[in-house]
Design a protein around this motif. Structure first.
Motif, PDB file in Angstrom:
ATOM      1  N   LEU A  56       0.835  -1.206   0.000  1.00 30.85           N
ATOM      2  CA  LEU A  56       0.000   0.000   0.000  1.00 30.85           C
ATOM      3  C   LEU A  56       0.867   1.253   0.000  1.00 30.85           C
ATOM      4  CD1 LEU A  56      -2.692   1.522   0.301  1.00 30.85           C
ATOM      5  CD2 LEU A  56      -2.513   1.144   2.779  1.00 30.85           C
ATOM      6  N   ALA A  57       1.881   1.271   0.852  1.00 26.90           N
ATOM      7  CA  ALA A  57       2.765   2.438   0.915  1.00 26.90           C
ATOM      8  C   ALA A  57       3.493   2.649  -0.412  1.00 26.90           C
ATOM      9  CB  ALA A  57       3.769   2.257   2.055  1.00 26.90           C
ATOM     10  N   GLU A  58       3.957   1.555  -1.018  1.00 29.50           N
ATOM     11  CA  GLU A  58       4.674   1.664  -2.289  1.00 29.50           C
ATOM     12  C   GLU A  58       3.744   2.120  -3.409  1.00 29.50           C
ATOM     13  OE1 GLU A  58       7.428  -1.167  -5.199  1.00 29.50           O
ATOM     14  OE2 GLU A  58       6.983  -1.782  -3.138  1.00 29.50           O
ATOM     15  N   LEU A  59       2.501   1.631  -3.407  1.00 30.10           N
ATOM     16  CA  LEU A  59       1.538   2.042  -4.428  1.00 30.10           C
ATOM     17  C   LEU A  59       1.270   3.538  -4.355  1.00 30.10           C
ATOM     18  CD1 LEU A  59      -0.603   1.400  -6.612  1.00 30.10           C
ATOM     19  CD2 LEU A  59      -2.199   0.872  -4.749  1.00 30.10           C
ATOM     20  N   LEU A  60       1.054   4.055  -3.151  1.00 30.94           N
ATOM     21  CA  LEU A  60       0.804   5.490  -2.983  1.00 30.94           C
ATOM     22  C   LEU A  60       2.008   6.317  -3.425  1.00 30.94           C
ATOM     23  CD1 LEU A  60      -0.961   5.385   0.499  1.00 30.94           C
ATOM     24  CD2 LEU A  60      -2.032   6.027  -1.663  1.00 30.94           C
ATOM     25  N   VAL A 106     -12.276  11.050  -5.443  1.00 28.15           N
ATOM     26  CA  VAL A 106     -11.688   9.804  -4.947  1.00 28.15           C
ATOM     27  C   VAL A 106     -11.010   9.125  -6.132  1.00 28.15           C
ATOM     28  CG1 VAL A 106     -12.124   7.540  -3.943  1.00 28.15           C
ATOM     29  CG2 VAL A 106     -13.365   9.541  -3.097  1.00 28.15           C
ATOM     30  N   ASP A 107      -9.703   9.084  -6.102  1.00 30.15           N
ATOM     31  CA  ASP A 107      -8.939   8.553  -7.217  1.00 30.15           C
ATOM     32  C   ASP A 107      -8.508   7.107  -6.998  1.00 30.15           C
ATOM     33  OD1 ASP A 107      -8.916  11.130  -8.547  1.00 30.15           O
ATOM     34  OD2 ASP A 107      -7.462  11.754  -7.034  1.00 30.15           O
ATOM     35  N   LEU A 108      -8.422   6.699  -5.739  1.00 30.91           N
ATOM     36  CA  LEU A 108      -7.871   5.380  -5.435  1.00 30.91           C
ATOM     37  C   LEU A 108      -8.689   4.697  -4.352  1.00 30.91           C
ATOM     38  CD1 LEU A 108      -5.544   3.254  -5.657  1.00 30.91           C
ATOM     39  CD2 LEU A 108      -4.358   4.571  -3.869  1.00 30.91           C
ATOM     40  N   VAL A 109      -9.001   3.423  -4.572  1.00 30.62           N
ATOM     41  CA  VAL A 109      -9.634   2.566  -3.568  1.00 30.62           C
ATOM     42  C   VAL A 109      -8.765   1.318  -3.418  1.00 30.62           C
ATOM     43  CG1 VAL A 109     -11.583   1.045  -3.073  1.00 30.62           C
ATOM     44  CG2 VAL A 109     -11.995   3.367  -3.898  1.00 30.62           C
ATOM     45  N   VAL A 110      -8.397   1.006  -2.197  1.00 28.83           N
ATOM     46  CA  VAL A 110      -7.596  -0.194  -1.923  1.00 28.83           C
ATOM     47  C   VAL A 110      -8.342  -1.041  -0.907  1.00 28.83           C
ATOM     48  CG1 VAL A 110      -5.410  -1.113  -1.073  1.00 28.83           C
ATOM     49  CG2 VAL A 110      -5.435   1.012  -2.402  1.00 28.83           C
ATOM     50  N   GLN A 111      -8.559  -2.307  -1.263  1.00 32.26           N
ATOM     51  CA  GLN A 111      -9.203  -3.243  -0.353  1.00 32.26           C
ATOM     52  C   GLN A 111      -8.139  -4.158   0.242  1.00 32.26           C
ATOM     53  OE1 GLN A 111     -13.030  -4.883  -1.723  1.00 32.26           O
ATOM     54  NE2 GLN A 111     -12.787  -3.690  -3.610  1.00 32.26           N
ATOM     55  N   PRO A 133       1.345   1.242 -11.533  1.00 34.59           N
ATOM     56  CA  PRO A 133       2.784   1.091 -11.303  1.00 34.59           C
ATOM     57  C   PRO A 133       3.114  -0.317 -10.800  1.00 34.59           C
ATOM     58  CG  PRO A 133       1.791   2.226  -9.458  1.00 34.59           C
ATOM     59  CD  PRO A 133       0.702   2.049 -10.466  1.00 34.59           C
ATOM     60  N   LYS A 134       4.317  -0.729 -11.023  1.00 33.66           N
ATOM     61  CA  LYS A 134       4.771  -2.047 -10.594  1.00 33.66           C
ATOM     62  C   LYS A 134       5.074  -1.996  -9.104  1.00 33.66           C
ATOM     63  CE  LYS A 134       5.600  -6.126 -12.426  1.00 33.66           C
ATOM     64  NZ  LYS A 134       4.592  -6.821 -13.266  1.00 33.66           N
ATOM     65  N   VAL A 135       4.371  -2.802  -8.343  1.00 37.40           N
ATOM     66  CA  VAL A 135       4.553  -2.812  -6.887  1.00 37.40           C
ATOM     67  C   VAL A 135       5.383  -4.024  -6.515  1.00 37.40           C
ATOM     68  CG1 VAL A 135       3.401  -2.926  -4.657  1.00 37.40           C
ATOM     69  CG2 VAL A 135       2.374  -1.611  -6.523  1.00 37.40           C
ATOM     70  N   LEU A 136       6.598  -3.779  -6.083  1.00 38.65           N
ATOM     71  CA  LEU A 136       7.529  -4.845  -5.737  1.00 38.65           C
ATOM     72  C   LEU A 136       7.803  -4.797  -4.233  1.00 38.65           C
ATOM     73  CD1 LEU A 136      10.062  -4.336  -8.681  1.00 38.65           C
ATOM     74  CD2 LEU A 136       8.189  -5.995  -8.555  1.00 38.65           C
ATOM     75  N   THR A 137       7.500  -5.863  -3.561  1.00 39.74           N
ATOM     76  CA  THR A 137       7.767  -5.938  -2.124  1.00 39.74           C
ATOM     77  C   THR A 137       8.617  -7.164  -1.845  1.00 39.74           C
ATOM     78  OG1 THR A 137       5.688  -7.148  -1.829  1.00 39.74           O
ATOM     79  CG2 THR A 137       5.637  -4.768  -1.436  1.00 39.74           C
ATOM     80  N   THR A 138       9.376  -7.112  -0.753  1.00 40.13           N
ATOM     81  CA  THR A 138      10.296  -8.199  -0.405  1.00 40.13           C
ATOM     82  C   THR A 138      10.065  -8.625   1.038  1.00 40.13           C
ATOM     83  OG1 THR A 138      11.998  -6.651   0.345  1.00 40.13           O
ATOM     84  CG2 THR A 138      12.025  -7.289  -1.992  1.00 40.13           C
ATOM     85  N   GLU A 139      10.587  -9.799   1.374  1.00 34.22           N
ATOM     86  CA  GLU A 139      10.490 -10.288   2.747  1.00 34.22           C
ATOM     87  C   GLU A 139      11.269  -9.385   3.696  1.00 34.22           C
ATOM     88  OE1 GLU A 139      11.543 -14.340   3.139  1.00 34.22           O
ATOM     89  OE2 GLU A 139      10.064 -15.085   1.697  1.00 34.22           O
ATOM     90  N   GLU A 140      12.409  -8.887   3.217  1.00 34.27           N
ATOM     91  CA  GLU A 140      13.215  -8.003   4.065  1.00 34.27           C
ATOM     92  C   GLU A 140      12.453  -6.713   4.373  1.00 34.27           C
ATOM     93  OE1 GLU A 140      14.218  -9.427   1.312  1.00 34.27           O
ATOM     94  OE2 GLU A 140      15.652 -10.915   2.042  1.00 34.27           O
ATOM     95  N   GLY A 141      11.815  -6.168   3.328  1.00 37.15           N
ATOM     96  CA  GLY A 141      11.053  -4.947   3.540  1.00 37.15           C
ATOM     97  C   GLY A 141       9.872  -5.158   4.478  1.00 37.15           C
ATOM     98  N   SER A 142       9.188  -6.290   4.317  1.00 38.42           N
ATOM     99  CA  SER A 142       8.042  -6.554   5.184  1.00 38.42           C
ATOM    100  C   SER A 142       8.482  -6.789   6.625  1.00 38.42           C
ATOM    101  CB  SER A 142       7.257  -7.759   4.666  1.00 38.42           C
ATOM    102  OG  SER A 142       8.047  -8.927   4.708  1.00 38.42           O
ATOM    103  N   LYS A 143       9.664  -7.435   6.809  1.00 38.27           N
ATOM    104  CA  LYS A 143      10.169  -7.642   8.165  1.00 38.27           C
ATOM    105  C   LYS A 143      10.507  -6.307   8.821  1.00 38.27           C
ATOM    106  CE  LYS A 143      13.608 -10.219  10.831  1.00 38.27           C
ATOM    107  NZ  LYS A 143      13.864  -9.068  11.730  1.00 38.27           N
ATOM    108  N   ALA A 144      11.043  -5.390   8.044  1.00 38.55           N
ATOM    109  CA  ALA A 144      11.352  -4.066   8.585  1.00 38.55           C
ATOM    110  C   ALA A 144      10.076  -3.348   9.025  1.00 38.55           C
ATOM    111  CB  ALA A 144      12.104  -3.240   7.545  1.00 38.55           C
TER     112      ALA A 144
END
Length: 637
Positions: free
Chosen positions: A284-288, A368-373, A428-439
């Motif tokens: 969500l943070a990366e998408l915004l 309202v430009d963006l809705v995230v579920q 946009p391309k949303v790329l997340t990693t295990e390291e980022g999620s652990k942080a």
């Protein structure tokens, strides 16, 4: 069945039904409100609703349904020969939520600003004095929603200002209509509108709707508006509408292709992301952050009120600083709901509304430009309504739903079958990693460790989320047995797993590998922390004396038994004395009423009874003595 098309202002099919003076000021009002042309649903609905027909309108979310019933309602009342009588109601609009009712009320007020006689009366509605009566038809609205006012205050407003259009939620409307001072006769009543009818039934208002329909004349115009007409809504159609015209507005693609049976506007892009639970918030943070145009207003949906209460604190440490965060859910007090909703409506900087399905239906929130579920809705029908908060009135919008990898990916095919296709989010391309999620997990836990109150919120929120997930209607796709509970706990930043039925068969580490000194884990609020310490100290003292209490328990029980035996005999003696006193009192009262002859016979009878008793006692004593003589005293030496 009618399919709407874009109709320009002068299109005769829609506007010729209006009388010329009304047509002009309504046209001016709609233009001033930002509508350059009529929407398909408005163009398809107006000729029928203005032409004395009941209508059932099923149209995509964001298609302009509100004006499609407000314009005919205004037209029918203002073209009357005389004003509505005092304390008579001409029209009723029923909505499922207070926010939607307030929105419709505001749109109606915007229309009435262009009708001079009605506009002159609007300021007087804020005063305690009675509004002046008029000789020409006017529209005086009243908003009825729980929480803001009491029933008594609503009735007082009605008696002072004599409104002729009621905009209300079902429960509050039933209360007002039960008053003998509120009249809905056939001579005055014109229109009943049920907005978001399927949602009215989903929330359990069926009985209230039946009461409302039975309280108003059968000879009326009725409009039923919804984004989807279910079988349950069909019951209301059969009971409350007379030979209605059904209008279904579809979406035509911009490339001139065939008319598609879609339930969302073409300007709305609906996509999905496949992410583990611990990577949803980083995504969500990366998408915004990566969107080429920063959304002015965004809505993030969670499944429960308790989840909103918790994540409103957590998300401020994860999302970009440029976004303000406003929470909104149904368990907020009415004043808090109104305040937060108005803050979101009037925000001038990028703002995110963190909410539940409370904001999923009917609300027309501009820009309202963006809705995230983050969580999918338990009811699949709500998915469309959530997504439809963006891309309204031709504005481009993006709606993204996040799904766990595995079985939940079948939700994509499930939506296709329901004629709600969604595509993978590629830009946009949303790329997340295990390291980022652990942080991110570490950051959340660091925040929670600062205040034990956040730990409590996390525990309540997680339990409520698990229950909501288990109640999902698409049970073949959303199964609690398939969940990765450890990853979910990391996503929430939990310090330990809560006790709940869903985890009975789970063999994982309920401490989540964390070492905690729970005795020193404190609340930031000093009063609450003091209470916690006092309770902890009392518990420790209780454990210290528990062994002594066990040792004393046997002695207490023995004393209690002895005391009970002694008390039993003492109580028996007391009862004997009381019985003797009562006997003597009754005998004295009886003797006082006797004649001398009766008193003499009574004394002789008493002497005879006494002699018999003495003889009986002597016989008993003789038998006892004989028994003692025969008693075995043992063998001789």
């Amino acid at each position: 069945m009618t399919s709407g098309k874009v109709v320009k202002k002068k299109d005769p099919r829609a506007w010729d039904a209006l009388t010329p003076p009304l047509a002009q000021w309504i046209l001016d009002a709609v233009s001033a409100m930002g509508f350059k042309h009529m929407t398909p649903v408005q163009a398809a609905t107006l000729p029928h609703f203005l032409g004395n027909k009941d209508v059932v309108v099923e149209a995509v979310t964001g298609s302009g349904k509100t004006l499609s019933f407000l314009i005919p309602l205004v037209q029918r009342i203002l073209r009357l020969d005389e004003p509505t009588k005092k304390h008579h109601v001409a029209a009723i609009i029923v909505t499922p939520t207070r926010e939607l009712a307030a929105q419709i009320h505001n749109v109606l007020l915007s229309l009435l600003e262009f009708h001079a006689p009605s506009a002159e009366l609007l300021p007087s509605l804020k005063d305690d004095d009675k509004r002046p009566m008029t000789t020409v038809p006017v529209i005086v609205p009243q908003l009825l929603v729980g929480g803001a006012t009491t029933t008594a205050q609503d009735l007082s407003f009605f008696l002072r200002h004599s409104p002729n259009v009621l905009i209300s939620s079902p429960g509050r409307l039933v209360e007002l209509l039960s008053s003998p001072h509120v009249h809905c006769p056939q001579t005055s009543f014109e229109v009943l509108v049920l907005d978001e009818a399927d949602r009215l039934l989903d929330l359990g208002f069926k009985q209230d709707l039946q009461r409302i329909i039975s309280s108003i004349p059968k000879q009326r115009r009725t409009g039923l508006f919804s984004a989807s007409v279910s079988e349950a809504v069909g019951e209301i159609i059969r009971v409350g509408l007379r030979n209605p015209v059904k209008i279904e507005v579809k979406v035509k693609m911009k490339d001139g292709g065939i008319l598609e049976d879609r339930k969302t506007p073409a300007s709305l892009q609906m996509s999905y992301l496949i992410k583990p639970a611990s990577q949803k918030l980083p995504a969500l943070a990366e998408l915004l952050d990566k969107l080429p145009i920063k959304p002015q207003r965004s809505i993030v949906f969670l499944s429960t009120c308790a989840a909103v209460d918790y994540f409103q604190h957590v998300l401020t440490t994860i999302l970009p600083d440029t976004f303000a965060l406003i929470p909104l859910h149904g368990k907020h007090p009415a004043k808090v709901r109104d305040k937060n909703f108005n803050r979101f409506l009037t925000s001038v900087s990028p703002t995110i509304l963190l909410t539940t399905d409370l904001a999923a239906r009917g609300l027309d929130i501009p820009q309202v430009d963006l809705v995230v579920q983050i969580d999918t809705p338990s009811d699949p029908k709500v998915f469309i309504h959530r997504s439809g908060r963006a891309g309204r009135a031709g504005r481009k919008g993006l709606a993204v739903v996040m799904l766990h990898p595995g079985r939940e990916e079948d939700y994509v095919k499930f939506l296709e079958i329901r004629q709600t296709p969604i595509t993978p989010l590629e830009k946009p391309k949303v790329l997340t990693t295990e390291e980022g999620s652990k942080a991110v997990t570490d950051r959340i836990r660091e925040l929670v460790l600062k205040d034990r109150a956040l730990y409590d919120k996390a525990q309540r929120g997680f339990v409520s989320w698990a229950r909501s997930y288990g109640a999902h209607q698409a049970t073949s796709i959303f199964r609690a047995a398939d969940l990765d509970w450890t990853d979910l706990a990391n996503a929430w930043g939990l310090l330990r797993m809560p006790k709940m039925p869903e985890l009975r068969s789970w063999q994982g580490d309920k401490t989540l590998g964390l070492e905690m000194d729970w005795d020193t884990y404190a609340y930031a609020d000093k009063a609450r922390e003091k209470a916690r310490k006092e309770a902890l100290e009392a518990e420790r003292l209780g454990e210290g004396i528990r062994d002594k209490e066990k040792r004393d328990e046997a002695a207490r029980r023995k004393r209690k038994n002895n005391e009970a035996w002694s008390n039993k005999h003492e109580q028996e003696e007391t009862r004997v004395e009381r019985r003797e006193k009562r006997r003597k009192r009754k005998e004295a009262e009886m003797t006082a009423k006797m004649t001398d002859e009766e008193r003499l016979k009574h004394m002789e009878l008493k002497d005879l009874i006494a002699q018999v008793r003495q003889q009986n006692q002597a016989k008993v004593a003789a038998k006892t003595s004989s028994a003692n003589d025969d008693e075995f005293e043992g063998f001789d030496d």
